[in-house]
Design a protein around this motif. Sequence first.
Motif, mmCIF file in Angstrom:
data_model
loop_
_atom_site.group_PDB
_atom_site.id
_atom_site.type_symbol
_atom_site.label_atom_id
_atom_site.label_comp_id
_atom_site.label_asym_id
_atom_site.label_seq_id
_atom_site.Cartn_x
_atom_site.Cartn_y
_atom_site.Cartn_z
ATOM 1 N N THR A 40 1.014 -1.233 0.045
ATOM 2 C CA THR A 40 -0.038 0.037 -0.019
ATOM 3 C C THR A 40 0.958 1.205 0.083
ATOM 4 O OG1 THR A 40 0.137 0.316 2.381
ATOM 5 C CG2 THR A 40 -1.855 -1.208 1.316
ATOM 6 N N ALA A 41 0.252 2.494 -0.258
ATOM 7 C CA ALA A 41 1.101 3.519 -0.109
ATOM 8 C C ALA A 41 1.787 4.027 1.224
ATOM 9 C CB ALA A 41 0.035 4.821 -0.486
ATOM 10 N N SER A 42 1.335 3.311 2.229
ATOM 11 C CA SER A 42 2.087 3.562 3.657
ATOM 12 C C SER A 42 3.175 2.377 3.592
ATOM 13 C CB SER A 42 1.137 3.418 4.544
ATOM 14 O OG SER A 42 0.564 2.278 4.678
ATOM 15 N N ILE A 50 -12.536 -8.070 -0.574
ATOM 16 C CA ILE A 50 -13.322 -7.509 -1.370
ATOM 17 C C ILE A 50 -14.162 -8.365 -2.066
ATOM 18 C CG2 ILE A 50 -11.467 -5.429 -2.094
ATOM 19 C CD1 ILE A 50 -10.831 -7.225 -4.805
ATOM 20 N N THR A 51 -15.195 -7.576 -2.886
ATOM 21 C CA THR A 51 -16.435 -8.449 -3.392
ATOM 22 C C THR A 51 -16.381 -7.884 -4.903
ATOM 23 O OG1 THR A 51 -17.629 -8.774 -1.611
ATOM 24 C CG2 THR A 51 -18.774 -8.931 -4.037
ATOM 25 N N VAL A 52 -16.099 -8.732 -6.042
ATOM 26 C CA VAL A 52 -15.977 -8.363 -7.264
ATOM 27 C C VAL A 52 -17.075 -8.637 -8.050
ATOM 28 C CG1 VAL A 52 -14.711 -8.541 -9.342
ATOM 29 C CG2 VAL A 52 -13.343 -8.450 -7.444
ATOM 30 N N TYR A 53 -17.762 -7.801 -8.531
ATOM 31 C CA TYR A 53 -19.069 -8.055 -9.312
ATOM 32 C C TYR A 53 -18.654 -8.066 -10.899
ATOM 33 C CZ TYR A 53 -22.874 -7.776 -6.153
ATOM 34 O OH TYR A 53 -23.639 -7.888 -4.978
ATOM 35 N N ALA A 54 -18.664 -9.179 -11.583
ATOM 36 C CA ALA A 54 -18.052 -9.447 -12.931
ATOM 37 C C ALA A 54 -18.988 -10.087 -13.967
ATOM 38 C CB ALA A 54 -16.824 -10.114 -13.077
ATOM 39 N N ALA A 55 -19.000 -9.482 -15.204
ATOM 40 C CA ALA A 55 -19.847 -10.047 -16.229
ATOM 41 C C ALA A 55 -19.880 -11.717 -16.342
ATOM 42 C CB ALA A 55 -19.483 -9.465 -17.444
ATOM 43 N N ALA A 56 -20.838 -12.195 -16.647
ATOM 44 C CA ALA A 56 -20.951 -13.783 -16.687
ATOM 45 C C ALA A 56 -19.717 -14.564 -17.647
ATOM 46 C CB ALA A 56 -22.224 -14.272 -17.038
ATOM 47 N N SER A 57 -19.522 -13.561 -18.666
ATOM 48 C CA SER A 57 -18.469 -14.173 -19.584
ATOM 49 C C SER A 57 -17.106 -14.106 -19.049
ATOM 50 C CB SER A 57 -18.599 -13.269 -20.851
ATOM 51 O OG SER A 57 -18.396 -12.176 -20.615
ATOM 52 N N ALA A 98 -20.550 -3.981 -3.533
ATOM 53 C CA ALA A 98 -19.556 -4.355 -4.426
ATOM 54 C C ALA A 98 -18.317 -3.531 -4.416
ATOM 55 C CB ALA A 98 -19.938 -4.126 -6.001
ATOM 56 N N ASP A 99 -17.339 -3.930 -4.623
ATOM 57 C CA ASP A 99 -16.038 -3.223 -4.318
ATOM 58 C C ASP A 99 -15.423 -2.788 -5.816
ATOM 59 O OD1 ASP A 99 -15.612 -3.039 -1.374
ATOM 60 O OD2 ASP A 99 -15.663 -5.318 -1.859
ATOM 61 N N VAL A 100 -15.518 -3.717 -6.704
ATOM 62 C CA VAL A 100 -14.996 -3.752 -8.077
ATOM 63 C C VAL A 100 -16.171 -4.085 -9.006
ATOM 64 C CG1 VAL A 100 -13.307 -4.588 -9.707
ATOM 65 C CG2 VAL A 100 -12.706 -4.046 -7.434
ATOM 66 N N PHE A 101 -16.248 -3.447 -10.271
ATOM 67 C CA PHE A 101 -17.208 -3.899 -11.132
ATOM 68 C C PHE A 101 -16.384 -3.989 -12.652
ATOM 69 C CE2 PHE A 101 -20.480 -2.424 -14.519
ATOM 70 C CZ PHE A 101 -21.068 -3.754 -14.474
ATOM 71 N N ALA A 102 -16.617 -5.190 -13.074
ATOM 72 C CA ALA A 102 -16.201 -5.569 -14.563
ATOM 73 C C ALA A 102 -17.388 -5.650 -15.321
ATOM 74 C CB ALA A 102 -15.357 -6.731 -14.200
ATOM 75 N N THR A 241 -16.285 1.804 -1.901
ATOM 76 C CA THR A 241 -15.847 0.437 -1.606
ATOM 77 C C THR A 241 -14.955 0.682 -0.004
ATOM 78 O OG1 THR A 241 -14.018 -1.062 -2.005
ATOM 79 C CG2 THR A 241 -13.595 0.979 -2.707
ATOM 80 N N ALA A 242 -15.197 -0.234 0.730
ATOM 81 C CA ALA A 242 -14.592 -0.062 1.843
ATOM 82 C C ALA A 242 -13.248 -0.578 2.037
ATOM 83 C CB ALA A 242 -15.459 -1.157 3.015
ATOM 84 N N ASN A 243 -12.664 -1.002 0.971
ATOM 85 C CA ASN A 243 -11.293 -1.570 1.114
ATOM 86 C C ASN A 243 -10.700 -1.010 -0.434
ATOM 87 O OD1 ASN A 243 -8.689 -2.817 1.249
ATOM 88 N ND2 ASN A 243 -9.572 -4.671 2.315
ATOM 89 N N PRO A 244 -10.569 0.473 -0.346
ATOM 90 C CA PRO A 244 -9.942 0.798 -1.854
ATOM 91 C C PRO A 244 -8.633 0.332 -2.192
ATOM 92 C CG PRO A 244 -9.883 2.497 0.077
ATOM 93 C CD PRO A 244 -10.718 1.430 0.365
#
Length: 271
Positions: A40-42, A50-57, A98-102, A241-244
Amino acid sequence: MRRIRSNVTTLAGTLAVATALALTGCSGASVDPATSATPTASGSALDGSITVYAAASLKTTFTELADEFEEAHPGTTVELTFAGSSDLVTQITEGAPADVFASADEKNMAELTDAGLVDPSASEDFATNVLTIAVPPSNPAGVSDFADLAEPDVKTVICAAQVPCGAATKTVEKATGVTISPVSEESSVTDVLGKVTSGEADAGLVYVTDVEAAGDAVEGIDFPEADQAVNTYPIAPVADTANPEVAEAFVAFVTGEVGQGVLRSAGFGSP
């Protein structure tokens, strides 16, 4: 062991595993996708879930990438939820954690940026994909090209128009002047593929990567008109996101050397 759970709206999976990561100790270090050593930066090691929401493909590739990310960053957990991109946008808009969306297209990502749920400057294109025709190995309807899908005796399944694969289908129909009358319209590309592999359909329009992942379960029939509808896939952290730090690191992992290698091997094109 990763657990798969069903998404409310479509076939999906949520996966979670935890491992352990050594401290790199260099304050202010940047992401190195080749080695995946991301402090991390520190200067502290990545930690948390994290929870990633991603397209079915993306199910096959992102399942692999989540495993590799956790291995590279012990102390992190990546949970995955897969569905049609439009369904995922609806869920995120309604407050899903969700934390990430693809996304499988830029339109659905734009809906989240327009709503202030994703910072547009944080969105990065990471892959492209095109349609192909999936048929059972015996090809019972004798499908050979896109125009055959409009024949009345061919049971064709496509994605619904609001789903990226459905929007791509409409684009190809408009470009070719061919209008398909499907026996069903599905909410994700994996549901279309399921109709073909189960024998409920003679043909389905899916992505080339879906046919690649299906192996001997289906036969793929490429058609030149698919180039009229190339889908570009963007990915971004969700704004609240709670965990950037972990979310940003996962995006960097997907867009970096490891992620791009996995995606290319699965048949995705470069963005």
